[in-house]
Design a protein around this motif. Structure first.
Motif, mmCIF file in Angstrom:
data_model
loop_
_atom_site.group_PDB
_atom_site.id
_atom_site.type_symbol
_atom_site.label_atom_id
_atom_site.label_comp_id
_atom_site.label_asym_id
_atom_site.label_seq_id
_atom_site.Cartn_x
_atom_site.Cartn_y
_atom_site.Cartn_z
ATOM 1 N N GLN A 1 45.017 43.871 44.584
ATOM 2 C CA GLN A 1 43.913 44.350 43.745
ATOM 3 C C GLN A 1 44.233 45.663 43.014
ATOM 4 O O GLN A 1 43.338 46.298 42.461
ATOM 5 N N ASN B 1 29.598 42.716 30.732
ATOM 6 C CA ASN B 1 29.073 43.533 31.829
ATOM 7 C C ASN B 1 28.403 44.724 31.144
ATOM 8 O O ASN B 1 29.027 45.758 30.886
ATOM 9 N N GLU C 1 37.978 29.180 39.867
ATOM 10 C CA GLU C 1 37.497 30.539 39.631
ATOM 11 C C GLU C 1 36.099 30.750 40.201
ATOM 12 O O GLU C 1 35.791 31.806 40.755
ATOM 13 N N GLN D 1 32.627 37.042 37.244
ATOM 14 C CA GLN D 1 33.870 37.685 37.670
ATOM 15 C C GLN D 1 33.765 39.208 37.594
ATOM 16 O O GLN D 1 34.770 39.894 37.374
ATOM 17 N N ASN D 2 32.551 39.725 37.767
ATOM 18 C CA ASN D 2 32.348 41.161 37.938
ATOM 19 C C ASN D 2 32.555 41.411 39.434
ATOM 20 O O ASN D 2 31.611 41.355 40.233
ATOM 21 N N PHE D 3 33.804 41.678 39.782
ATOM 22 C CA PHE D 3 34.172 41.644 41.200
ATOM 23 C C PHE D 3 33.519 42.764 42.012
ATOM 24 O O PHE D 3 33.218 42.587 43.184
ATOM 25 N N SER D 4 33.275 43.905 41.398
ATOM 26 C CA SER D 4 32.592 44.978 42.119
ATOM 27 C C SER D 4 31.174 44.548 42.479
ATOM 28 O O SER D 4 30.684 44.825 43.584
ATOM 29 N N ARG E 1 36.912 39.604 31.431
ATOM 30 C CA ARG E 1 35.888 39.186 32.399
ATOM 31 C C ARG E 1 34.657 40.089 32.376
ATOM 32 O O ARG E 1 33.590 39.709 32.828
ATOM 33 N N ASN E 2 34.812 41.303 31.893
ATOM 34 C CA ASN E 2 33.690 42.249 31.864
ATOM 35 C C ASN E 2 33.150 42.486 30.460
ATOM 36 O O ASN E 2 32.381 43.415 30.260
ATOM 37 N N GLU F 1 25.440 47.131 40.422
ATOM 38 C CA GLU F 1 25.319 47.364 41.852
ATOM 39 C C GLU F 1 24.019 48.045 42.235
ATOM 40 O O GLU F 1 23.436 47.741 43.283
ATOM 41 N N PRO G 1 41.562 43.296 38.190
ATOM 42 C CA PRO G 1 40.591 42.237 38.483
ATOM 43 C C PRO G 1 41.351 40.946 38.784
ATOM 44 O O PRO G 1 42.103 40.462 37.944
ATOM 45 N N ARG G 2 41.181 40.437 39.962
ATOM 46 C CA ARG G 2 41.925 39.244 40.369
ATOM 47 C C ARG G 2 40.981 38.106 40.713
ATOM 48 O O ARG G 2 39.948 38.320 41.351
ATOM 49 N N THR G 3 41.353 36.912 40.326
ATOM 50 C CA THR G 3 40.532 35.727 40.584
ATOM 51 C C THR G 3 40.232 35.561 42.070
ATOM 52 O O THR G 3 39.125 35.194 42.454
ATOM 53 N N SER G 4 41.223 35.854 42.914
ATOM 54 C CA SER G 4 41.041 35.694 44.352
ATOM 55 C C SER G 4 40.883 37.036 45.055
ATOM 56 O O SER G 4 41.584 37.996 44.723
ATOM 57 N N PRO G 5 40.007 37.108 46.050
ATOM 58 C CA PRO G 5 39.860 38.371 46.784
ATOM 59 C C PRO G 5 41.067 38.667 47.679
ATOM 60 O O PRO G 5 41.159 39.771 48.218
ATOM 61 N N TYR G 6 41.950 37.676 47.821
ATOM 62 C CA TYR G 6 43.050 37.837 48.768
ATOM 63 C C TYR G 6 44.353 38.250 48.101
ATOM 64 O O TYR G 6 45.384 38.322 48.742
ATOM 65 N N ARG H 1 27.560 35.673 33.072
ATOM 66 C CA ARG H 1 28.374 36.733 32.455
ATOM 67 C C ARG H 1 29.025 37.648 33.491
ATOM 68 O O ARG H 1 29.990 38.345 33.189
ATOM 69 N N ASN H 2 28.462 37.682 34.675
ATOM 70 C CA ASN H 2 28.990 38.559 35.725
ATOM 71 C C ASN H 2 29.695 37.801 36.836
ATOM 72 O O ASN H 2 29.978 38.375 37.882
ATOM 73 N N TYR I 1 34.693 35.845 47.163
ATOM 74 C CA TYR I 1 34.551 37.313 47.131
ATOM 75 C C TYR I 1 33.307 37.760 47.905
ATOM 76 O O TYR I 1 33.331 38.738 48.647
ATOM 77 N N VAL J 1 36.985 48.484 36.067
ATOM 78 C CA VAL J 1 36.266 47.286 36.515
ATOM 79 C C VAL J 1 34.839 47.599 36.961
ATOM 80 O O VAL J 1 34.043 46.688 37.159
ATOM 81 N N ASP J 2 34.529 48.873 37.094
ATOM 82 C CA ASP J 2 33.131 49.236 37.315
ATOM 83 C C ASP J 2 32.878 50.653 36.820
ATOM 84 O O ASP J 2 33.791 51.343 36.366
ATOM 85 N N LEU K 1 36.262 30.858 43.971
ATOM 86 C CA LEU K 1 36.852 32.123 44.428
ATOM 87 C C LEU K 1 35.893 33.287 44.221
ATOM 88 O O LEU K 1 35.947 34.277 44.952
#
Lengths: 293, 293, 293, 293
Positions: free
Chosen positions: D117, D167, A193, A166-169, D163-164, A145, D109-114, A163-164, A200, D143-144, A196
Motif C-alpha cells: 500500500q 471523491n 474489483e 475504490q475510496n479505500f480510506s 479512482r478518486n 470518513e 491505492p491498490r485493488t486488494s487490501p493485501y 463513485r466511492n 477491504y 488518497v484522502d 476486493l
C-alpha cells in the motif's frame, strides 16, 4: 490462510489460535459458523468474502429485519431527503408497501459543485421522525470518513456509493464500524474489483457487507446505466455475502423498475429502490415496486 | 407517412390507395388490423416497427406455434449441428421439455477461418429428421443471401446473427422472404440501430420479425456478453414486435441460464436457449430451461 | 503449419512442396520473401498475418503507389459520392494535397433504410473521370459479394466496412480478388477478431490486406467513436500487415482530424481521411490533413 | 454568473465587487487577466474551467518549471516509491532525461487490501533527497484528506487518482490547497464529469488544476486501458486548463509508451510517464520517453 477449527473446538480454543496468529504480527478473522475441517491455503485474490471461508450465506441482521435470509428485503426511498414534507410522504408510502428500510441521502454526491448537495445535519431530525413514526431503518450514504461517525450515531446502515467504491480510506473506516455496509458496484468495476472492495471492509473486521448491483456504464443510451443482472449468479458462485439489485438507479427510468425488479425466487436477496426520476420534484412519491410474495 | 384507413374501408379501398401510392413511385406497406383513424406523419427514424403504426403486439405464427402471443415460446438446441447423433439427442430433449423450436446452425459464423464452419448442406437431412420425428420447427442462421434460399426450402425461421445485424444486403434479402426472421442484436448495437435493422426487413415487405436480445460487449469479464435486459421494456415502449432473450449466448455460462431466464410474466415473449458451453463436445445435452407456467 | 524453404530453394522446389501439401487435401500458401529456415508449428489462432510467417513488413502496391512502405499514403475523399460536381471538387482538392487515393462510397451502408444509399452504378462514370483526370486510385466499399465484382472492374481497392468486418462470406469473396483489401476494424472488435478477419481474406489467397483503425464504441460521447491508437503498436508487434488510421470517422468531428492525424514517424503507415461532417452538404471540400514530411 | 470588469478597473474596484457578491451570501472568484468586457450568464454546467471565463490558456507554475506553457513538461517516475535505492536510481534517470517532475506514490491505492500500500510517511525522507539532489519537483497521490496535509508539507503537486476523481470531499480539500492539482480522468468518466470534478477544485479557490488523460475502460483487452487521445482536442475547445497525457498507465505496456507519447506540437501540454510494468521489481529503471525538441 484459512485455519478451520474442529466442530468440537471451544471458544477458548479459538481464542488461543487467534492470540497465536496475532503474536506473529498478523490479523486474525474469526468467522463463527464455518464447519469445514480442512486447513485451506486461500490462493484467490479475495479471502474473507469467499464461500471457502464461509459456506453458509451471510444473513445481515438490522434489529428485527434481515437481508440475505428468507425475508425479501426492500430498501426504498427518495434519492435525497429534500425537506420534511417530501421525506415523510415517501416514508409513509414505503412503510405501507411493506418495505422495512428507508433510503435517503443526507449528503448527496453530485457531479456538479453547483447543484443541491443534500441537507446535511439538518436531515437527521427528519430521519429520526421517520424511524420513530414508521419503524423504518435508515440507510444513507457516507461520502467521507466524517460522515461515517454521524451515520453511526443517527442511522442504521452505511451506504458506500458507486463513485466511492475504490475510496479505500472510506472503505477502511466503514470496516471499523459496527453498522452494516451497503457497497454499491462502481460504474466500471469488474467483479474482482468490487469483491476486493468488500474485502477491504471485511479485513478491518466488519463482516456485515451487502453488495448492490446498480448497473455499469456502457455505450447503451436507452438507460442511464446497463443493469448487469448476471453479476448476481456470478457472485453467488464465489461469495457468501448477500447481493441486492437497484433497478431504479440501474435504469434511470421509472417505467423500467417493475419489469427489472420482478423476480420469483430468482436469486436476489433484496431490491434497493429509489425514485428513478433525475429531477428533484419535492413531493413526488417514490416509484416503488409492489411485492405480492 | 402513415395513412390510416377508416374501419369501414374495404379491401378494395385499401388497394386503391396502395395503387395511388405506388403510382407516385413510393412503396406502400399495408398493415391490416390497425384501427386508428388519423393521418400520421411519422417523424421518428423508424416507421414500420412502431406502436404508432400497429398498436397491437405482433404475433408471429409458425404453423401451429406462435411467438409474441400468450404462449411462452422456447427456442432451444445446440450451437451448431455437428452430426446426426448429437442433433437428434438434443432435439429429443428439446421436445420433451415442451419447447417447439429447434435451433441449430447449419452454417456457423466463426471468428477464425480454421475452426468448424458447420456441416453445410449435409445438415438438412438431419433437420428434416428432427422436424419429422419430433415436430419441431427449424431455426437456423443465414450468413449470406444464398443461405436464405436454402432455409426457405428446408427451414422454418431465418436467424440473422449479431455479426450480420448491419449486413444490409442480407437484411433486404430476408425482407423478401415469406419466413419469419429472428434478428439478433449486434454486439455493440444501440436500440435505434437494432430497430432500424428490423425496419430494413419490414421495408421489403416481411413483417414477421422477432427481436432477440443476446447481450452486448462491455468491459465486464465475468460473462461472455453483458445481457441488457432493460432493452426489453425499452423496446416494448416503442415497438409492436416480439422480443425474446438469449440467456445462454448472453452469458456464455451454463449455470447462469436458469437464473437469467426465469421470469413470471416479466414481459419477455420467449427465450432462445442454446448449449452455453464454448467447446464443441458432440453429444452433451443442451442446457435447457424448464418452464412450469 | 509453416514450412520454411531454404534460401537456395528454386521456384520448382516450392511448387513441388505446394503440390504435396495439396495432394493431402490442404491449402498451401506460398509467401515469397520469407528467409527463415526452421519449420514452425504455428500455435497462435492466426497464422498468415503473423510476423512469424513474414518477418518483413508487407508493402501493398497499387500501380505506382504504395501503402506500408516509406511513402506516407493518404486516402481522402467524401463519405459518399453524391454527384459529379461534389466528387470532382473534392478529388481536385485531394490531388492538390498530394494524396494518391480517392475514397468515396458508391454503395453506402446506412443505419436507416430511408436515407441515401449511394449512387450505385451511376457512380462509376464519376470515378472513371476522377481516375483519368487526377490520376487518383479509387477506394470504395463493398457491402456484398456482387459489389466486389464491380469494384474489380472499376476500382483499385476494396474497402470492407466496420459493420461487415465479420461478414465472413464477403471476406472470403474479397480473399479471391486480385485487388488489395482495406479492412476496417469492427465497432466492438477485439484485436484478435480483427486479425482473424484479415486471416479469412489471406486464407483465400489474397495477401494484400491493409488494416484500418477507425475507433471503437465506448461510453464516451465527445466523439462519435473512441480512436484506439494503441491498436497500432499492438498490431505491429504481431503482424506484417500495414495499419492505417481513420481520424475522421474515428472522431466524427472535423476539428479533431488534424491533431489526431499528426504524427512524425509515429508508426502509422497511412491515414484515411474523409469529410468528417455527418451531414451531406454536396460541394463542401473534404477535410484534409496537410503533410509536410 | 460572470462579472467582467473593465480593463481600467483597479484592484480596489474588483475588491468592492467581490465584497458585494459575498455580502449576498455567494462566493466570488476573481480571475485576473481576463479582458473581455461583457457580462456573461454562464449557462454551461461548468463555469470556472471554461474559455469563456479565461480565454488565455492557464500556465501552472511550480517554482521555475511550468506546465501548460511553451515548455514541454514531463512527469516521470516509478508507480510507487518502494525503497531508497529504487527511487534514487529512477530519479537520476528522470533528471538525466531532462524531465523536471518526479512522480512516485507514497500511498498507493491498490485493488486488494493485501498488496503493498506504499511506504507511507517513511517515503518523505526519500523524496526530500530526490528533491534536494536532483532538483526534481515531487508529484504524489493523495488518497484522502489527511494525505493532502502531508503533501502540502513535503511535496510540490497533489495528484488525484482515477479512482478518486469523484471523491468530492477530497476534491474540495485539494481546492483549499496552495499546491497545483493533477486531476486524472476517472476510469469511466465522461468529459463533462471530468471537467466538473476540476470545477469542484476551482470552486474552492485553487485555479492550478492540470487535467490528465490516462485511458478509459472499454471491452478492448490489448491494453490495460484505452487511451482516449481525442479528449485532448475536445477539452482544448472548452477549457483553459492544461491537459497532459499518461501513456504508460493508459496502455499498461512499456513498448507502447514511446509511440503514443510522440508528438510534435500535437496539442498536448505534457506527458506523465511512470514505469509501465505491472510488477514491482525494485530497481528496474523507469520507462522514459526521450525528447529531442
Amino acid at each position: 490462510m484459512l485455519i478451520v477449527m474442529k466442530p468440537s473446538a471451544t471458544a477458548g480454543d479459538v481464542d488461543a489460535v487467534v492470540k497465536l496468529v496475532e503474536a506473529i504480527g498478523l490479523r486474525a478473522h474469526s468467522m463463527p459458523g464455518a464447519t469445514r475441517m480442512e486447513v485451506i491455503r486461500v490462493t484467490k485474490p479475495y479471502k474473507l468474502i469467499t464461500l471457502d471461508l464461509c459456506p453458509d450465506k451471510t444473513v445481515v441482521r438490522i434489529a428485527d429485519a434481515t437481508i440475505g435470509g428468507s425475508e425479501l428485503a426492500i430498501i426504498a426511498g427518495p434519492c435525497a431527503i429534500e425537506n420534511r414534507q417530501q421525506a415523510v410522504a415517501v416514508a409513509e408510502c414505503v412503510q405501507r408497501s411493506g418495505a422495512r428500510f428507508f433510503r435517503g441521502c443526507i449528503w448527496k454526491p453530485r457531479t456538479s459543485p453547483y447543484t443541491f448537495q443534500g441537507l446535511g445535519d439538518k436531515g437527521w431530525e427528519i430521519t429520526a421522525e421517520i424511524r420513530g413514526e414508521f419503524g423504518l431503518k435508515i440507510v444513507t450514504e457516507a461520502v467521507d470518513e466524517s460522515n461515517v461517525d454521524l451515520i453511526e450515531k443517527h442511522g442504521d446502515m452505511i451506504q458506500i456509493g458507486a463513485r466511492n467504491m475504490q475510496n479505500f480510506s472510506l472503505l477502511k473506516r466503514a470496516g471499523r464500524s459496527r453498522l452494516p455496509v451497503l457497497l454499491k458496484r462502481g460504474m466500471a468495476a469488474t467483479l474482482e474489483e468490487w469483491l476486493l472492495a468488500a474485502e477491504y471492509i471485511m479485513a478491518e473486521g466488519n463482516y456485515n457487507v451487502i453488495l448492490c448491483e446498480r448497473g455499469v456504464r456502457t455505450f447503451a443510451q436507452h438507460t442511464r446505466n446497463t443493469l448487469d443482472l448476471a453479476s448476481v449468479p456470478a457472485i453467488r458462485r464465489i461469495s457468501h455475502l448477500p447481493v441486492i439489485v437497484d433497478p431504479s438507479h440501474g435504469t434511470g427510468t421509472a417505467y423500467m423498475v417493475t419489469p427489472l425488479a420482478r423476480r420469483q425466487r430468482a436469486g436476489f436477496d433484496a431490491f434497493a429502490v429509489r425514485r428513478a426520476s433525475r429531477g428533484s420534484s419535492g413531493n413526488s412519491p417514490v416509484c416503488l415496486v409492489k411485492w405480492s410474495c
